[in-house]
Scaffold this motif. Structure first.
Motif, PDB file in Angstrom:
ATOM      1  N   ALA A  75     -20.802  -7.296  44.373  1.00  0.00           N
ATOM      2  CA  ALA A  75     -21.833  -7.806  43.472  1.00  0.00           C
ATOM      3  C   ALA A  75     -22.709  -8.765  44.259  1.00  0.00           C
ATOM      4  CB  ALA A  75     -21.203  -8.507  42.274  1.00  0.00           C
ATOM      5  N   PHE A  76     -23.993  -8.817  43.909  1.00  0.00           N
ATOM      6  CA  PHE A  76     -24.921  -9.615  44.711  1.00  0.00           C
ATOM      7  C   PHE A  76     -26.162  -9.966  43.892  1.00  0.00           C
ATOM      8  CE2 PHE A  76     -25.377  -5.116  45.358  1.00  0.00           C
ATOM      9  CZ  PHE A  76     -26.733  -4.866  45.297  1.00  0.00           C
ATOM     10  N   LEU A  77     -26.901 -10.933  44.389  1.00  0.00           N
ATOM     11  CA  LEU A  77     -28.154 -11.358  43.774  1.00  0.00           C
ATOM     12  C   LEU A  77     -29.336 -10.702  44.485  1.00  0.00           C
ATOM     13  CD1 LEU A  77     -27.380 -15.177  43.366  1.00  0.00           C
ATOM     14  CD2 LEU A  77     -27.205 -13.377  41.623  1.00  0.00           C
ATOM     15  N   ALA A  78     -30.524 -10.932  43.956  1.00  0.00           N
ATOM     16  CA  ALA A  78     -31.725 -10.303  44.511  1.00  0.00           C
ATOM     17  C   ALA A  78     -31.973 -10.710  45.957  1.00  0.00           C
ATOM     18  CB  ALA A  78     -32.936 -10.643  43.648  1.00  0.00           C
ATOM     19  N   VAL A 129     -28.039  -9.797  38.089  1.00  0.00           N
ATOM     20  CA  VAL A 129     -26.945  -9.524  39.013  1.00  0.00           C
ATOM     21  C   VAL A 129     -26.858  -8.027  39.252  1.00  0.00           C
ATOM     22  CG1 VAL A 129     -24.439  -9.603  39.323  1.00  0.00           C
ATOM     23  CG2 VAL A 129     -25.642 -11.567  38.342  1.00  0.00           C
ATOM     24  N   ARG A 130     -26.740  -7.635  40.512  1.00  0.00           N
ATOM     25  CA  ARG A 130     -26.544  -6.234  40.870  1.00  0.00           C
ATOM     26  C   ARG A 130     -25.130  -6.012  41.367  1.00  0.00           C
ATOM     27  NH1 ARG A 130     -31.807  -8.496  40.930  1.00  0.00           N
ATOM     28  NH2 ARG A 130     -33.370  -6.839  40.823  1.00  0.00           N
ATOM     29  N   ALA A 131     -24.676  -4.773  41.247  1.00  0.00           N
ATOM     30  CA  ALA A 131     -23.363  -4.398  41.773  1.00  0.00           C
ATOM     31  C   ALA A 131     -23.444  -2.968  42.288  1.00  0.00           C
ATOM     32  CB  ALA A 131     -22.286  -4.520  40.705  1.00  0.00           C
ATOM     33  N   GLU A 132     -22.614  -2.667  43.270  1.00  0.00           N
ATOM     34  CA  GLU A 132     -22.539  -1.326  43.827  1.00  0.00           C
ATOM     35  C   GLU A 132     -21.082  -0.979  44.115  1.00  0.00           C
ATOM     36  OE1 GLU A 132     -24.967  -1.187  47.305  1.00  0.00           O
ATOM     37  OE2 GLU A 132     -26.856  -1.163  46.185  1.00  0.00           O
ATOM     38  N   ALA A 133     -20.777   0.308  44.075  1.00  0.00           N
ATOM     39  CA  ALA A 133     -19.451   0.805  44.427  1.00  0.00           C
ATOM     40  C   ALA A 133     -19.570   2.291  44.716  1.00  0.00           C
ATOM     41  CB  ALA A 133     -18.448   0.555  43.301  1.00  0.00           C
ATOM     42  N   ARG A 134     -18.541   2.846  45.356  1.00  0.00           N
ATOM     43  CA  ARG A 134     -18.514   4.265  45.663  1.00  0.00           C
ATOM     44  C   ARG A 134     -17.243   4.883  45.110  1.00  0.00           C
ATOM     45  NH1 ARG A 134     -18.940   3.851  51.948  1.00  0.00           N
ATOM     46  NH2 ARG A 134     -18.544   1.642  51.562  1.00  0.00           N
ATOM     47  N   VAL A 136     -17.157 -10.899  37.786  1.00  0.00           N
ATOM     48  CA  VAL A 136     -18.054 -11.401  38.818  1.00  0.00           C
ATOM     49  C   VAL A 136     -18.410 -12.845  38.490  1.00  0.00           C
ATOM     50  CG1 VAL A 136     -20.262 -11.102  39.997  1.00  0.00           C
ATOM     51  CG2 VAL A 136     -19.001  -9.095  39.168  1.00  0.00           C
ATOM     52  N   GLU A 137     -18.222 -13.725  39.450  1.00  0.00           N
ATOM     53  CA  GLU A 137     -18.614 -15.118  39.267  1.00  0.00           C
ATOM     54  C   GLU A 137     -20.100 -15.245  39.559  1.00  0.00           C
ATOM     55  OE1 GLU A 137     -16.197 -17.879  41.389  1.00  0.00           O
ATOM     56  OE2 GLU A 137     -14.372 -16.707  41.081  1.00  0.00           O
ATOM     57  N   ALA A 138     -20.887 -15.494  38.513  1.00  0.00           N
ATOM     58  CA  ALA A 138     -22.333 -15.554  38.671  1.00  0.00           C
ATOM     59  C   ALA A 138     -22.869 -16.803  37.984  1.00  0.00           C
ATOM     60  CB  ALA A 138     -22.985 -14.311  38.065  1.00  0.00           C
ATOM     61  N   GLY A 139     -24.045 -17.238  38.401  1.00  0.00           N
ATOM     62  CA  GLY A 139     -24.686 -18.378  37.768  1.00  0.00           C
ATOM     63  C   GLY A 139     -25.240 -18.014  36.407  1.00  0.00           C
ATOM     64  N   LYS A 183     -27.380 -12.462  48.383  1.00  0.00           N
ATOM     65  CA  LYS A 183     -26.175 -13.282  48.360  1.00  0.00           C
ATOM     66  C   LYS A 183     -25.051 -12.550  47.636  1.00  0.00           C
ATOM     67  CE  LYS A 183     -24.262 -17.638  46.641  1.00  0.00           C
ATOM     68  NZ  LYS A 183     -24.534 -18.882  45.868  1.00  0.00           N
ATOM     69  N   THR A 184     -23.895 -12.434  48.290  1.00  0.00           N
ATOM     70  CA  THR A 184     -22.742 -11.777  47.692  1.00  0.00           C
ATOM     71  C   THR A 184     -22.035 -12.725  46.726  1.00  0.00           C
ATOM     72  OG1 THR A 184     -22.414 -10.394  49.648  1.00  0.00           O
ATOM     73  CG2 THR A 184     -20.529 -10.665  48.176  1.00  0.00           C
ATOM     74  N   LEU A 185     -21.607 -12.188  45.584  1.00  0.00           N
ATOM     75  CA  LEU A 185     -20.930 -12.971  44.567  1.00  0.00           C
ATOM     76  C   LEU A 185     -19.440 -12.641  44.550  1.00  0.00           C
ATOM     77  CD1 LEU A 185     -23.517 -12.490  41.674  1.00  0.00           C
ATOM     78  CD2 LEU A 185     -23.254 -14.500  43.148  1.00  0.00           C
TER      79      LEU A 185
END
Length: 208
Positions: free
Chosen positions: A60-63, A87-92, A79-82, A66-68
């Protein structure tokens, strides 16, 4: 993650991408405490715990890139986010037959810049009109599926400019989903895959 595509990706889906049948997707959503929940499945029926465990390299990451922090939580991830910012996330995920699905998920619609390889982006902050972007370039979405927490489902057709617009007639969670298949072999982190699907979601909340 390095992806090399042998197909020519142009600015329309027809040139290098095709629309497959609807399948499961990864989706992210804000929780009441300001964190983000990441789930695999559909909005109305998330997958079981062991299905989330089949995801490879979830992040998970911000624009700004930055990785969260991300951890397993029940049938998904937490996901620990502000408190602000999308918030974006990716997986395979491998399908057991040599095919690869790359998931892209976004929680929020306040930002108008595409960050993930495949992303549904609002044309204005908190707006109801979205454009689909592939590797930073707008493409014709053709069709976008909409699901809501109130079980209100729609399939949106794109306007002439390739955008899609939805109504938000009631409060709750709205989720937009689109899947495309890359035409041609793709190499991901040095491994070749003959069948690669990208699935993108954007979810947001509409208040009372």
């Amino acid at each position: 993650m390095r992806i090399a595509c042998q197909a020519l990706i142009a600015v329309t889906l027809a040139a290098g991408l095709s629309l497959p049948a609807q399948a499961a997707y990864l989706w992210a959503a804000r929780t009441d405490d300001g964190a983000v929940s990441l789930r695999l499945g559909e909005l109305s029926s998330p997958r079981a715990d062991d299905d989330a465990g089949t995801l490879l390299a979830p992040r998970a990451f911000l624009a700004d890139g930055k990785t969260l922090p991300l951890s397993r939580a029940g049938s998904g991830f937490a996901v620990e986010a502000g408190a602000s910012g999308d918030v974006r996330a990716e997986a395979r995920q491998l399908d057991g037959q040599g095919g690869l699905t790359i998931y892209h998920a976004r929680a929020g619609r306040s930002e108008t810049r595409a960050v993930s390889d495949l992303e549904l982006v609002p044309t204005r902050p908190d707006g109801n009109t979205f454009r689909l972007f592939w590797k930073g370039k707008p493409v014709a979405a053709d069709r976008v599926n909409v699901q809501t927490s109130a079980q209100w489902n729609r399939s949106l057709q794109a306007a002439k400019d390739g955008s899609v617009t939805l109504d938000t007639p009631f409060p709750g969670r709205y989720l937009l989903e689109v899947s495309v298949r890359v035409n041609g072999a793709v190499t991901v982190d040095g491994k070749r895959y003959e069948a690669v699907r990208h699935t993108a979601t954007t979810s947001f909340e509409v208040g009372k």
